[in-house]
Design an enzyme around this catalytic site. Sequence first.
Site, PDB file in Angstrom:
ATOM      1  CG  ASP A 195      -2.027   0.990   1.239  1.00 55.37           C
ATOM      2  OD1 ASP A 195      -2.382   1.422   0.175  1.00 55.37           O
ATOM      3  OD2 ASP A 195      -2.241   1.486   2.439  1.00 55.37           O
ATOM      4  N   GLY A 207      -9.159   5.778   1.272  1.00 55.46           N
ATOM      5  CA  GLY A 207      -9.871   6.419   2.199  1.00 55.46           C
ATOM      6  C   GLY A 207     -11.164   6.199   2.412  1.00 55.46           C
TER       7      GLY A 207
HETATM    8  P1  13P Z   1      -9.135   4.689   5.575  1.00 54.62           P
HETATM    9  O1  13P Z   1      -8.312   5.580   6.362  1.00 54.62           O
HETATM   10  O2  13P Z   1     -10.266   5.422   5.132  1.00 54.62           O
HETATM   11  O3  13P Z   1      -9.521   3.228   6.193  1.00 54.62           O
HETATM   12  O4  13P Z   1      -8.338   4.467   4.221  1.00 54.62           O
HETATM   13  C1  13P Z   1      -7.343   3.433   4.242  1.00 54.62           C
HETATM   14  C2  13P Z   1      -6.469   3.541   2.872  1.00 54.62           C
HETATM   15  O5  13P Z   1      -6.870   4.061   1.849  1.00 54.62           O
HETATM   16  C3  13P Z   1      -4.843   2.664   2.789  1.00 54.62           C
HETATM   17  O6  13P Z   1      -4.616   2.875   1.727  1.00 54.62           O
HETATM   18  O1  G3H Z   2      -2.621   4.780   3.926  1.00 51.40           O
HETATM   19  C1  G3H Z   2      -3.131   4.889   5.035  1.00 51.40           C
HETATM   20  C2  G3H Z   2      -3.393   3.496   5.705  1.00 51.40           C
HETATM   21  O2  G3H Z   2      -4.168   3.912   6.503  1.00 51.40           O
HETATM   22  C3  G3H Z   2      -1.953   3.122   6.320  1.00 51.40           C
HETATM   23  O3  G3H Z   2      -1.665   3.803   7.406  1.00 51.40           O
HETATM   24  O4  G3H Z   2       0.782   4.192   7.250  1.00 51.40           O
HETATM   25  O5  G3H Z   2      -0.310   4.495   9.482  1.00 51.40           O
HETATM   26  O6  G3H Z   2      -0.042   2.280   8.327  1.00 51.40           O
HETATM   27  P1  G3H Z   2      -0.209   3.615   8.202  1.00 51.40           P
HETATM   28 ZN    ZN Z   3      -4.641   5.065   0.689  1.00 52.00          ZN
END
Ligand code: 13P
Ligand code: G3H
Ligand code: ZN
Length: 308
Positions: free
Chosen positions: A81, A211
Amino acid sequence: PLVTSKELFTKAYANKYAVGAFNVNNMEIIQGIVSAAKTENAPLILQVSAGARKYASPIYLRKLVEAAVEDSNLPIVLHLDHGESFDICKQCIDDGFTSVMIDASHHSFEENISITKKVVEYAHSKGVVVEAELGRLAGVEDDVQVSEKDAIYTNPEQAAEFVQKTGVDSLAIAIGTSHGAYKFKGEPNLDFERLQEIAKLLPNFPLVLHGASTVLPEFLELCNQYGGDIPGAQGVPEEMIRKATQFGVCKVNIDTDLRLAMTAAVRKELFADPKNFDPRKYLAPARTAIEEMVRHKIVNVLGSDNRI
Ligand code: 13P
Ligand code: G3H
Ligand code: ZN
């Protein structure tokens, strides 16, 4: 098995549902999500952020996901991610991830294309798929100028050009969602016209919604009831996520809702039994809370149940 998202997205696109992409940081989170997917017979994306790698160390998360695959026999995608550079994407590809995100959205359009293209070339040579991002993930006030919105949200023509020039497999778009628990100050509002325009210019192409947590009121209330202080939090209403799945959104990213479910359960449990100091006695309910929440998402919001 560990799979890429290629076939999962083809099927999701054709049938207008989305695959849940859940952020994972420890064993209980992984177990809760995976047992929900197992019960509902749903395909699954488990994603690892830079923060998750820092917290748990990459090898632990990878081995936990491998255990989940072996134990559940579900088709699971192991996804990076928000990869911030070619190097971190390459590292994950070499480590066995089946999907990576290169997030060069803060660079110029041309730079974003060139960085993404480099990741796509390496990933595809190893059979790994790539997600990129175009636009900035931020809430925009209702009274904001159209020109300002245009500068932040994904431009549909640019999206089409970006996909064509990079060969990327999916694209995260900005239509008004943002990360975390405070997404909207006033009424929740997403730019669905823009989403439809993007979808029209990119037929049969999977879009990604970051998000996308709903910030479920039941968990907020529990947190606040048992010693928490999370005022004014607001997420994306469930009907908006359902609507997005009708316009090419095949991957829906959820982290905040996992955090809230887990924290609500831990707070409640510790409050209920002040004498307890056995972590299993509050982490087991936390795992169950995640499992129930994820089942609800799969069945009532994403529509990914019974799709295996
Ligand atoms: P949320 O903060 O809405 O759960 O989004 C998570 C996200 O986009 C991780 O890449
Ligand atoms: O993209 C945001 C995700 O909620 C991951 O958050 O980098 O704090 O693990 P983090
Ligand atoms: Zn994200």
